[in-house]
Design an enzyme around this catalytic site. Structure first.
Site, PDB file in Angstrom:
ATOM      1  N   SER A 412      35.658  40.504  45.354  1.00  0.00           N
ATOM      2  CA  SER A 412      36.012  41.208  44.105  1.00  0.00           C
ATOM      3  C   SER A 412      34.846  41.418  43.160  1.00  0.00           C
ATOM      4  O   SER A 412      35.007  42.120  42.142  1.00  0.00           O
ATOM      5  CB  SER A 412      37.128  40.448  43.369  1.00  0.00           C
ATOM      6  OG  SER A 412      38.377  40.625  44.005  1.00  0.00           O
ATOM      7  N   LYS A 415      33.874  44.914  41.896  1.00  0.00           N
ATOM      8  CA  LYS A 415      34.366  45.559  40.677  1.00  0.00           C
ATOM      9  C   LYS A 415      33.273  45.680  39.614  1.00  0.00           C
ATOM     10  O   LYS A 415      33.374  46.519  38.715  1.00  0.00           O
ATOM     11  CB  LYS A 415      35.566  44.776  40.115  1.00  0.00           C
ATOM     12  CG  LYS A 415      36.799  44.777  41.029  1.00  0.00           C
ATOM     13  CD  LYS A 415      37.933  43.980  40.413  1.00  0.00           C
ATOM     14  CE  LYS A 415      39.180  44.034  41.260  1.00  0.00           C
ATOM     15  NZ  LYS A 415      39.080  43.328  42.541  1.00  0.00           N
ATOM     16  N   SER A 590      41.110  41.072  37.540  1.00  0.00           N
ATOM     17  CA  SER A 590      40.648  41.409  38.887  1.00  0.00           C
ATOM     18  C   SER A 590      41.687  42.307  39.554  1.00  0.00           C
ATOM     19  O   SER A 590      42.108  42.080  40.696  1.00  0.00           O
ATOM     20  CB  SER A 590      40.420  40.150  39.725  1.00  0.00           C
ATOM     21  OG  SER A 590      39.733  40.468  40.901  1.00  0.00           O
TER      22      SER A 590
END
Length: 761
Positions: A412, A415, A590
């Site tokens: 993640s 991002k 997230s």
């Protein structure tokens, strides 16, 4: 007489009494024999006295007529005098015949100890019972009956007027006696036979005529029945001690005749009785006990005082109960309050209201200092293959580096690249639009997705806890109801996003799941079933599901997918929060779905197709165009779900260092600064709030470390910044591949905490 009660004289000696003829032929009659002197010239017609064979004696006995020649009813047995008097009182009997001769006397005895006296009536000899003829007439007899004699009516009226005058005299006499001063009562003497009671008030002085009690009322006219209230001797009376007389109440159970001449109906008579307050007391109260004029009675004043005392006691009790309650006692600051201070209040201290930023002018951290503090934590075997980088954003100096140029799976932390590319290439005030336009057919509307996945199903007035400032579906529906009432079908246009609904490198269970679903340019609450739960299961095909929900709210039916005309009439439109807030939301939560939607906006802004591939290509292009080293970067999506993504740690630290650099040093700093605002706080927010920085080795970093997490199977990454002991900002990126989830995550948290403990000058 059989049919006629009017007598007719015959014209001959022939008996015609039963013929019923009303008219006769006049004929001459012989002169009647002379009558003896002193007698009437009309012969007696009584059958017993008529001479034998005379025409006055009828051959046929007359028919008995009730009330005329026979009694109206059988004579009742002789009632006692009292009942006969009550019958007279009700007016149901004829007047009693007067005595033959002499005067009737009555002896009245007064009981010595009773206050109420009654008259006992005694008759010298039994009075014969006179049968009563009721004036009950048949319909035929009513036409021919004679009117009552006027004479007895006048006598009855005169007698009633006389009784009324006497009653008025009695009232005046009673009033005069009440006004006289009270005298001690002497034993009363027996009453006189004529009810003339003489009172010996003064001892030896005989009673004056004015002191006598009034005599009996005069006898009513002969043949007249006295009224029940006329004071007749034939009715019992009650005599009070003060001399007043009242009728005895003895009429209970006696029925009153309903059909009787009105002249004999009993008239209601007013009976004057002294009011209780007007009766003179037997003994006057002592002068000392009489309350002064205008002063209320003592009992009433005493009662008021008691009531006042009770009210005061109740108020005091209620106040005591309230004061004993913790909330009340704390609010009032009472001594027994639980929050009462246990000691003296401390002296006020000086407080500084200004927030202090990083110390950019102090001694800069050194590479040796950072290396020394990270040596132990970086050697932890739980980290697997560790790569990373630490940079001073003020100077741009790399303080620690381990394989930072090697691309690894970022999870993640991808991002960070997506957000940076969006902030660098898009207007920060961009709001994603959702519209409903007129469809091709009448009664049909089309939901057009503009890329907003944050519109919420929560009712108006309720802000989304996941996406603050998000648009409401109900707002959109209300606009359509007003603009186009009677919608019958709702279609959805999902043509903005292209390509597959899932990215390469996604596993089968990734969509739908608790973190992702098939991508669509419009969906409510990121596709979540529960709008307030970040970990809620997502809805499959969330775009079509939203169209069905809107159709239900409009009372229409879902019509499937369609492409809206570019110039179609807009019936309703809502917009998302600004881009900077969307970036903050996707970083804190997230949020994979929102990250993919933002990546497609980057693709559209840079001329690429709004797909997974287009978003990835546009992201790399934007970062490269702004001077960042994108060597080795491989992206398959914008969220980091794909296991095919590869990012070197160096690029992550470069982006974060540019965002944290002092103003004016880097041309992209102003645009990238919102990235820092979305970084979760260790132990406090987002993905760092739960089970992060909770071991003894990492607790020192709580509140000081702000970083974006990344977790996949065998992958743990963390990229962010921390303030060291010297007040200097340090930017870092730690990427662990081949590590177990929980041990590798804890080991990375210790690495970030080590930088917090660093005095690296």
């Amino acid at each position: 007489m059989p049919e006629n009660d009017q007598p007719m004289w015959p014209s001959s000696d022939e008996d015609r009494s039963s013929s019923g003829a009303r008219k006769t032929t006049p004929m001459s009659l012989p002169d009647p024999p002379p009558s003896p002197p002193g007698e009437s010239g009309v012969p007696k017609v009584t059958g017993s006295q008529a001479p034998k064979g005379s025409w006055f004696a009828p051959n046929v006995a007359p028919e008995p007529v009730p009330g005329l020649n026979v009694p109206a009813e059988e004579p009742p047995p002789s009632p006692p005098p009292a009942k006969q008097d009550l019958a007279d009182r009700l007016g149901s009997r004829e007047p009693k015949p007067a005595p033959e001769a002499g005067t009737e006397y009555i002896r009245a005895e007064q009981p010595p100890a009773e206050s109420t006296q009654f008259i006992e009536v005694k008759q010298p000899e039994p009075t014969p019972v006179v049968p009563v003829e009721r004036n009950v007439w048949t319909a035929e007899q009513q036409e021919h009956r004679e009117e009552p004699q006027q004479q007895w009516r006048e006598e009855l009226q005169l007698w009633r007027e006389e009784q009324q005058r006497r009653e008025e005299q009695l009232k005046r006499a009673d009033a005069q006696r009440r006004e006289e001063p009270q005298r001690p009562e002497e034993p009363q003497q027996p009453w006189a036979q004529r009810i003339e009671l003489r009172e010996n008030r003064g001892g030896d002085r005989p009673a004056e005529p004015g002191d006598r009690r009034p005599g009996l009322p005069p006898e009513p006219p002969r043949g007249v029945v006295p009224s029940a209230s006329a004071g007749s001797l034939a009715r019992p009376q009650r005599i009070e001690p003060d001399g007043q007389r009242f009728d005895a109440e003895a009429t209970v159970g006696i029925e009153r005749p309903t059909q009787f001449p009105a002249a004999f109906q009993q008239q209601p008579q007013s009976r004057t009785e002294p009011r209780p307050e007007q009766q003179p007391p037997s003994e006057p109260p002592p002068a000392a006990e009489a309350p002064p004029a205008g002063e209320p009675p003592k009992k009433r004043r005493k009662g008021k005082l008691i009531a006042l005392v009770v009210v005061v006691l109740l108020l005091l009790a209620g106040g005591g109960v309230a004061a004993a309650m913790p909330k009340v006692s704390n609010r009032l600051g009472l001594p027994w309050a639980p929050n009462a201070p246990k000691g003296d209040s401390p002296e006020p201290g000086a407080a500084t209201r200004q927030l202090q930023g990083p110390n950019n002018a102090g001694q800069a951290p050194t590479a040796n200092g950072v290396k020394s503090v990270l040596a132990s934590a970086a050697g932890n075997g739980a980290l697997g293959q560790l790569t990373g980088s630490v940079i001073d954003p003020v100077t741009g100096t790399v303080l620690w580096d381990r394989g930072s140029g090697t691309p690894v799976t970022p999870a993640s932390t991808t991002k960070v690249l997506t957000s940076a590319a969006a902030l660098l290439s898009l207007d920060h005030n961009l709001r994603l639009s959702t519209k409903i336009v007129q469809g091709a057919d009448p009664g049909t509307v089309v939901l057009v997705g503009g890329g907003d996945t944050t519109i919420t199903n929560l009712p108006l007035g309720t802000d989304s806890p996941l996406y603050p400032g998000a648009a409401h579906v109900d707002d959109l529906v209300a606009q359509v109801k007003k603009a186009a009432p009677g919608v019958k079908k709702v279609q959805v246009d999902l043509t903005l996003f292209k390509g597959a609904t899932t990215a390469p490198g996604w596993e089968a269970g990734d969509a739908p799941s608790t973190y992702a679903t098939q991508m669509a340019p419009v969906m409510a609450d990121g596709g979540r079933i529960s709008p307030k739960d970040n970990n809620s299961q997502r809805t499959a095909n969330a775009g079509s599901a939203l169209a069905s929900s809107i159709a239900s709210k409009l009372g229409a039916s879902p019509g499937g997918q369609a492409t809206a005309a570019k110039d179609a009439k807009v019936l309703g439109e809502v917009k998302s929060a600004p881009l900077t807030e969307l970036v903050s939301d996707l970083m804190v939560l997230s949020d994979d779905v929102l990250a993919e939607a933002i990546a497609r906006q980057v693709a559209l802004a840079n001329g690429e197709e709004a797909s997974y591939a287009g978003g990835a290509k546009a992201t790399v292009k934007v970062l490269k165009d702004h001077g960042f080293d994108v060597s080795g970067v491989e992206l398959s999506d914008g969220s980091g779900i794909s296991s095919l993504n590869r990012i070197p740690a160096r690029l992550l630290t470069q982006l974060l260092a540019a965002a944290a650099a002092p103003e004016g040093k880097n041309p992209g700093t102003g645009k990238l600064r919102p990235v820092l605002a979305g970084l979760p706080v260790a132990g406090g927010s987002g993905t760092l709030a739960d089970k992060r920085f909770d071991t003894p080795a990492s607790q020192a970093g709580r509140g000081w470390v702000r970083a974006k997490t990344g977790t996949l199977t065998g992958v743990n990454t963390l990229a962010g910044l921390v303030l060291d002991q010297d007040g200097r900002v340090l930017v870092f990126a730690f990427m662990s591949n081949g590590s177990d989830t929980d041990p590798g995550r804890d080991a990375i948290d210790v690495l970030a905490t080590s930088l917090r403990k660093c005095g690296c000058a």
